[in-house]
Design a protein around this motif. Structure first.
Motif, short mmCIF file in Angstrom:
data_model
loop_
_atom_site.label_atom_id
_atom_site.label_comp_id
_atom_site.label_asym_id
_atom_site.label_seq_id
_atom_site.Cartn_x
_atom_site.Cartn_y
_atom_site.Cartn_z
N CYS A 149 0.84 -0.81 -0.18
CA CYS A 149 -0.42 -0.52 -0.47
C CYS A 149 0.66 1.54 -0.03
CB CYS A 149 -0.83 -0.10 0.91
SG CYS A 149 -2.08 1.90 1.45
N VAL A 197 0.21 4.11 0.98
CA VAL A 197 0.05 5.02 1.97
C VAL A 197 0.06 4.74 3.24
CG1 VAL A 197 -1.95 6.00 2.97
CG2 VAL A 197 -2.39 5.81 0.93
N CYS A 198 -0.10 2.98 3.73
CA CYS A 198 0.41 2.76 4.48
C CYS A 198 1.66 1.96 4.64
CB CYS A 198 -0.75 2.22 5.39
SG CYS A 198 -1.47 1.15 4.42
N ASN A 258 1.46 -1.85 4.11
CA ASN A 258 0.54 -2.93 4.29
C ASN A 258 0.08 -3.34 3.16
OD1 ASN A 258 -0.81 -4.43 5.17
ND2 ASN A 258 -3.16 -4.05 5.18
N CYS A 294 -4.85 0.10 0.58
CA CYS A 294 -5.30 -1.05 0.57
C CYS A 294 -6.43 -1.34 1.68
CB CYS A 294 -4.22 -1.75 1.87
SG CYS A 294 -4.98 -0.99 3.92
N CYS A 340 -6.33 0.94 4.31
CA CYS A 340 -6.92 2.61 4.06
C CYS A 340 -8.12 3.53 3.06
CB CYS A 340 -5.92 2.82 3.32
SG CYS A 340 -4.39 3.12 3.97
#
Ligand SMILES: [Zn+2]
Ligand SMILES: [Zn+2]
Lengths: 201, 201
Positions: free
Chosen positions: B60, B62-63, B65, B72, B75
């Protein structure tokens, strides 16, 4: 509380990895994450190796070994003594004996042991194949190298009885194999010694 | 004495399986044999699941994961509180916290801990990404859920310093996590309790 954490493809991968001997549900999650993290170094090569093995691996129609050739490379090796067969329960035992490297002979894999309680009879094992190989001639000795368990010894006696009138010498591994032990866990020295001082059955 | 026992494809499979966490050289051989024996039930499905995961798994953006979607599913889940981020070292820790199911929030995966001795500095971890997420606004609290190791605590202090002027509350897991312990090995009750009684850093 089993929230779906990752996508279904990852969940399925973890589920199947958990069925591999040596891995459980928790170590399967760790294994899956490790594979995903090491994508180029491990995940891709492992996946390719599995595809390759799936496509090429065969069970040897002569001895029951697994190899990429049928008959296997042991059965077709002209430097091996074809007159002696080591009878094992499982391919893992064959590999363990090969690592001991004590005898340059051939094998016969039964695919298990007789176990009346579990409904495993002679017809469920590759015993007919063994009788055929001996009946074809050229085999002078059968070394029964089954596990030192009750089922293993029952199987050894059954095979000895079947060989009674076939003019073949039947021997077994020397004591030295721990009672109740599994061949695959023994060190190579113990296996080599047990092969060397095998006794007439 | 390492005679080649099986074909090179099988040897390669064993070699790679031995690199999977949880398996060693001996259990890799057993695992390979088990796969070969359970071809339809396990080997083929596992191989297919690996191909599928290899094709679809993403990190992911963003995070950090891993999932089959980017961003993901955590998110993009509208039912989760986007104002709270749990900061973890590793995806395995994220999964462990999700299994505890104590908070319905979002995550940030650092990808490790600061470790000057091993040459791991802030630029080697996803700390810039965390600062960006906080700078974009909307985050009211960061829960630092790193392992209770020296490196973990060093990392926690570094992140707390970085957040000093950003108007975000920084908390950490309550004591309850054993010193030197790894999150991924804790039971869900302990993790849930540690989350519940988190303290201001
Ligand atoms: Zn063979
Ligand atoms: Zn995400």
């Amino acid at each position: 509380m089993s929230k779906r954490i990752a996508g279904p493809e990852i969940e399925r991968l973890i589920q199947l990895l958990a069925k591999v001997p040596g891995l459980g549900p928790r170590s399967a999650r760790r294994a899956a994450l490790h594979l995903i993290k090491k994508k180029e170094q491990l995940f891709e090569p492992l996946s390719a190796a599995m595809n390759e093995a799936l496509e090429k691996v065969r069970v040897c129609s002569v001895c029951g070994n697994v190899d990429t050739a049928d008959p296997c490379s042991i059965c077709t090796d002209p430097r091996r003594d074809a007159g002696t067969l080591i009878v094992v329960e499982d391919v893992a035992d064959l590999w363990a004996l090969e690592r001991a490297a004590a005898m340059n002979v051939r094998y016969h894999v039964l695919g298990g042991t007789l176990s009346p309680l579990d409904g495993v009879g002679p017809e469920d094992l590759n015993i007919a194949g063994l009788i055929n190989r001996v009946a074809e001639g050229g085999v002078g000795e059968i070394i029964i190298a089954v596990n030192a368990t009750v089922e293993g010894q029952t199987t050894a006696h059954y095979i000895t009885d079947q060989m009674a009138d076939m003019g073949v010498k039947v021997t077994r591994l020397a004591h030295g194999v721990p009672v109740g032990g599994e061949l695959d866990y023994l060190d190579e020295g113990t296996l080599a010694a047990a092969l060397k001082s095998r006794t007439v059955f």
